[in-house]
Write an enzyme that holds these catalytic residues in place. Structure first.
Site, PDB file in Angstrom:
ATOM      1  N   LYS A 150     -13.855   3.425  -2.692  1.00  0.00           N
ATOM      2  CA  LYS A 150     -13.942   4.264  -3.899  1.00  0.00           C
ATOM      3  C   LYS A 150     -13.949   3.473  -5.202  1.00  0.00           C
ATOM      4  CE  LYS A 150     -11.210   7.427  -1.529  1.00  0.00           C
ATOM      5  NZ  LYS A 150      -9.948   6.782  -1.299  1.00  0.00           N
ATOM      6  N   GLY A 182      -1.040   3.233  -2.664  1.00  0.00           N
ATOM      7  CA  GLY A 182      -1.238   3.969  -3.919  1.00  0.00           C
ATOM      8  C   GLY A 182      -0.427   3.379  -5.067  1.00  0.00           C
ATOM      9  N   GLY A 197      -1.632  -0.460   2.650  1.00  0.00           N
ATOM     10  CA  GLY A 197      -2.613   0.421   3.287  1.00  0.00           C
ATOM     11  C   GLY A 197      -3.575  -0.350   4.169  1.00  0.00           C
ATOM     12  N   ARG A 243       7.571  -0.388   7.699  1.00  0.00           N
ATOM     13  CA  ARG A 243       8.259   0.179   6.522  1.00  0.00           C
ATOM     14  C   ARG A 243       9.752   0.399   6.803  1.00  0.00           C
ATOM     15  NH1 ARG A 243       4.310   4.597   3.548  1.00  0.00           N
ATOM     16  NH2 ARG A 243       3.224   3.036   2.320  1.00  0.00           N
TER      17      ARG A 243
END
Ligand code: AMP
Length: 398
Positions: free
Chosen positions: A197, A373, A350, A35
């Site tokens: 999820k 996200g 992620g 990053r």
């Protein structure tokens, strides 16, 4: 919304919001600096234009308190090494001391302000905090895609208090690749979803169903869909409260003509733990007290075949518990299969990014997002609050 290349930066104080939320080990060494590297084009551009560059970021979740373990000091050191230039870390992100240090900067110099989240006002998008944060800024550049789905002071509130605002190189690439894949895909367009999820991904499935030709669903989330389709899946991960919603999701996708693919076999064990006895079975044959922890070889072959003619691929979420060797093969096989396509391949951040790296396929993907996200947020069809703030800013200037 302006791009940094369209803004005159010479001799200006340019606040650059980066996402330096990097993983640290117990000795506070940076485990993964990707990053930080991804922010270099924007920072180098601003320094090259003789701006005074003030980098702002958060790190971790200090919950509004100054937590020394979450200081940005290791990040400032790493950025300094990468730029081969001093990057001083100021002791706070607001206050008189910070303001006077920024005022003394010379064109072509760079400093970093301390962790924004040491102040509770940051995550509350507090206007007074945003105004104070912006006090020394002539220009504000948002390059923090990983945080772009949040409404925080440093990426939303601050925009109201700086005359000239825009996005940096990283943010532009993230938005451009996402738009190319989702809004303007070369077909066939295949989306691959995994992870655990279902709750997070149902909205994404609904939004993707309007756009994709084929949808592959793997990972733990697949079992809720398999259960909804009438399979007994042992004690695999199932979100029982979402079985009906999963069924509706599948129905909607089919109505839109999307071809849906689920695992046909699974690597199963009694616990998601290293060293557990495991075996491969068709999904129809998972014993009651066993759970599916990875896709099996037949699923891998099926998914590779589905992907073979793809021209656009978007992938978010691992195919299994890839953190454990015994359950990682399906995810790596998916990385190889996607890398082998002649498609534009856009990878969600992620876990998926980590899996692609471990598979050694990072170089073979078209674009790997820095945001997990934020990437999911876009896949769900939402607008990013930080981008909306910049668009409002630009339209209010006429
Ligand atoms: P998510 O945050 O929803 O993207 O999920 C990522 C996590 O899903 C990873 O940590 C994986 O270990 C986990 N995962 C993937 N497949 C399975 C599975 N079959 N059972 C349980 N967890 C899984």
């Amino acid at each position: 919304m302006k791009f940094i290349g369209e803004i005159d930066l010479a001799n200006k104080t340019v606040y650059c919001r980066c996402d330096y939320n990097v993983p640290l080990d117990e000795n506070r060494n940076i485990i993964e600096d990707w990053r930080i590297r991804a922010s270099l084009p924007t920072i180098r551009h601003a320094l090259g234009k003789s701006a005074r560059v003030v980098v702002i970021s958060h790190l971790g979740r200090p919950k509004g308190n100054p937590v020394p373990e979450m200081s940005l000091a290791p990040v400032a050191r790493r950025l300094s090494e990468l730029l081969e230039k001093e990057v001083a870390l100021l002791p706070d992100c607001i206050g008189d001391e910070v303001r006077s240090s920024v005022k003394k900067m010379k064109p072509g110099e760079i400093v970093m302000l301390e962790n924004l989240r040491f102040h509770p006002e940051e995550t509350k998008n507090d206007d007074a905090f945003a105004r104070e944060l912006a006090a020394g800024a002539d220009v504000y550049i948002n390059d923090a895609f990983g945080n772009a789905h949040r409404s925080h002071a440093s990426n939303v509130g601050i925009v109201r208090h700086v005359a000239e605002c825009g996005i940096g190189y990283l943010m532009k690439s993230e938005l451009d690749y996402f738009e190319a894949a989702l809004e303007n895909p070369v077909r066939p367009f295949v989306a691959v979803l995994g992870g655990s999820k279902v709750s997070d991904k149902l909205e994404a499935i609904e939004n993707l169903s309007k756009r994709v030709d084929k949808l592959i669903i793997g990972g733990g989330m697949a079992f809720t869909f398999l259960k909804a389709s009438g399979f007994e899946v042992g004690c695999s991960l199932v979100e029982n409260n979402l079985i009906e919603a999963a069924q509706r999701g599948m129905d909607k996708a089919k109505e839109k003509g999307v071809k849906l693919y689920f695992p046909v076999d699974a690597v199963i064990a009694q616990k998601p733990a290293p060293g557990e006895a495991n075996m491969i079975v068709p999904v129809q044959e998972i014993p009651e007290d066993w759970m599916g922890l990875d896709i099996g070889p037949a699923s891998t072959r099926l998914f590779a075949e589905v992907l073979a003619d793809a021209k656009t691929v978007v992938w978010n979420g691992p195919m299994g518990v890839f953190e454990i060797d015994a359950f990682s093969r399906g995810t790596y096989a998916m990385a190889h299969a996607i890398a082998e396509t002649h498609a534009m391949t856009v990878i969600g951040g992620g876990d998926t990014d980590a899996a692609v790296q471990k598979a050694g396929e990072s170089e073979n993907m078209t674009f790997i997002s820095t945001g997990g996200g934020a990437f999911l947020w876009l896949m769900q069809g939402h607008k990013l609050p930080s981008i909306e703030a910049l668009e409002r800013h630009e339209s209010s200037r006429g």
